[in-house]
Design a protein around this motif. Structure first.
Motif, PDB file in Angstrom:
ATOM      1  N   ASP A  53       1.134   0.730 -12.810  1.00 54.29           N
ATOM      2  CA  ASP A  53      -0.170   0.145 -12.510  1.00 54.29           C
ATOM      3  C   ASP A  53      -0.136  -0.255 -11.039  1.00 54.29           C
ATOM      4  N   ALA A  54      -0.806   0.537 -10.178  1.00 56.11           N
ATOM      5  CA  ALA A  54      -0.772   0.299  -8.742  1.00 56.11           C
ATOM      6  C   ALA A  54      -2.176   0.060  -8.202  1.00 56.11           C
ATOM      7  N   TYR A  55      -2.308  -0.898  -7.321  1.00 52.40           N
ATOM      8  CA  TYR A  55      -3.619  -1.164  -6.730  1.00 52.40           C
ATOM      9  C   TYR A  55      -4.079   0.024  -5.890  1.00 52.40           C
ATOM     10  N   PHE A  56      -3.131   0.719  -5.259  1.00 49.52           N
ATOM     11  CA  PHE A  56      -3.465   1.914  -4.483  1.00 49.52           C
ATOM     12  C   PHE A  56      -2.235   2.810  -4.388  1.00 49.52           C
ATOM     13  N   LEU A  57      -2.442   4.056  -3.981  1.00 49.32           N
ATOM     14  CA  LEU A  57      -1.360   4.981  -3.659  1.00 49.32           C
ATOM     15  C   LEU A  57      -1.362   5.221  -2.154  1.00 49.32           C
ATOM     16  N   GLY A  58      -0.216   5.623  -1.605  1.00 47.05           N
ATOM     17  CA  GLY A  58      -0.130   5.869  -0.168  1.00 47.05           C
ATOM     18  C   GLY A  58       0.474   4.688   0.556  1.00 47.05           C
ATOM     19  N   GLU A  59       0.526   4.761   1.893  1.00 47.29           N
ATOM     20  CA  GLU A  59       1.140   3.706   2.688  1.00 47.29           C
ATOM     21  C   GLU A  59       0.289   2.437   2.710  1.00 47.29           C
ATOM     22  N   THR A  60      -1.040   2.617   2.819  1.00 48.76           N
ATOM     23  CA  THR A  60      -1.967   1.498   2.814  1.00 48.76           C
ATOM     24  C   THR A  60      -3.165   1.860   1.947  1.00 48.76           C
ATOM     25  N   LYS A  61      -3.996   0.886   1.643  1.00 53.11           N
ATOM     26  CA  LYS A  61      -5.112   1.099   0.723  1.00 53.11           C
ATOM     27  C   LYS A  61      -6.049   2.219   1.176  1.00 53.11           C
ATOM     28  N   ASN A  62      -6.280   2.342   2.481  1.00 49.34           N
ATOM     29  CA  ASN A  62      -7.225   3.329   2.996  1.00 49.34           C
ATOM     30  C   ASN A  62      -6.572   4.624   3.452  1.00 49.34           C
TER      31      ASN A  62
END
Length: 327
Positions: free
Chosen positions: A254-263
């Motif tokens: 359960d992740a708030y976002f994927l990648g290095e940062t949210k955007n």
């Protein structure tokens, strides 16, 4: 060096590397490619002619880095017997392996506004701490193993300005050993200033973890751990590459976002979490069946190589091909 020297291969394997006893580097003033002096002051180092921004190589006798220099080159002092170094006020970058295996190095002064400390930059030295204070608002990157393998080092710190941390920058230090003694099954993480930089894989066995209160996770920060479920909440602002590489038993993410940062749009795939590159395919955990992503931008093949059965994508932005190769 005389006037006939026109080209030197710097970086790994450069001719000055591992010359432990070398105390002086002098270059003929008529050499058209390199020089060792700036404004008639010898620094026992190598610079490109009339271009002093990067120190290419130094030696045991290079104790002061002039203010003209903004970067210490890769492997510039690697394997030398330099004992103390004073970095100039305009230094912004310390290159990869810059002071690698300088096992006589005990003191570093730095007044510059560093933006980057390279991978293995001080790996294998004898410094007890590093003067992060001067770069507390400018430093962005601390490279992999930057201060590793130094039993004297107990000054682990990650300034608030940092947005990227390489794999296990403080492994093999006094800080790492002392921290290990305090880890538990409920808290198996090596933490510096709210950054998870490593995990005790044995203590993570079968664990269910929610990373509340942490700011970031270093590259490969949870690598090879045996955790079962992981929640990465909104408070985690930065996620390093491959944090779940080798986590073969994880079933729920359960992740708030994927990648290095949210955007981040380029790295928004599970491959970023599980491997070295975006297109990792089989490197993604086959055991992972339940995934929730709360927000952000998802890339093509975001779940490539998984056997996801339950997928909640919240408010994410999706693209065609998102579920390619999902079994």
């Amino acid at each position: 060096l005389g006037t006939s020297v026109k080209s030197i291969a710097f970086g790994e394997g450069n001719p000055f590397q591992n010359l432990k006893s070398l105390e002086s580097i002098q270059i003929d003033p008529n050499n058209t490619a390199y020089e060792s002096s700036i404004n008639n002051i010898s620094y026992n180092a190598v610079f490109k002619k009339d271009k002093y921004s990067e120190l290419l190589a130094g030696c045991k006798g290079t104790s002061t880095i002039p203010d003209d220099v903004t970067k210490i080159g890769d492997y510039a002092f690697a394997g030398t017997d330099i004992a103390n170094v004073k970095l100039g006020s305009n230094i912004t970058q310390i290159g990869d392996y810059a002071f690698y295996k300088c096992d006589s190095l005990v003191g570093v002064e730095c007044q510059g506004k560093l933006t980057r400390i390279g991978a293995h930059a001080f790996d294998g030295t004898k410094i007890e701490s590093f003067p992060f204070e001067s770069s507390s608002k400018s430093l962005k990157t601390i490279g992999a193993s930057a201060f590793a393998n130094n039993e004297n080092f107990n000054g682990a710190k990650i300034p608030d300005s940092v947005t990227a941390v390489g794999e296990n920058p403080f492994e093999g230090t006094a800080w790492y050993t002392n921290t290990k003694n305090s880890l538990t099954n409920t808290n198996p993480f090596y933490v510096v200033d709210n950054w998870i930089v490593a995990v005790d894989t044995a203590l993570s066995n079968g664990g269910n973890y929610t990373l509340s209160g942490y700011k970031g996770i270093a590259d490969y920060g949870l690598k090879s751990s045996t955790l079962k479920t992981l929640t990465i909440p909104e408070n985690v602002q930065y996620i390093g590459l491959g944090i779940l590489r080798g986590c073969k038993e994880i079933t729920k993410l359960d992740a708030y976002f994927l990648g290095e940062t949210k955007n981040d749009k380029s790295n928004a795939t599970l491959g970023y979490l599980f491997g070295d590159t975006l297109n990792t395919g089989s490197m993604t955990s086959a055991s992972l069946t339940d995934v929730t992503i709360r927000t952000g931008n998802l890339n093509v093949g975001a779940f490539d190589g998984t056997s996801v059965a339950v997928l909640d994508l919240g408010n994410t932005k999706m693209v065609k091909g998102l579920l390619t190769n999902v079994t």
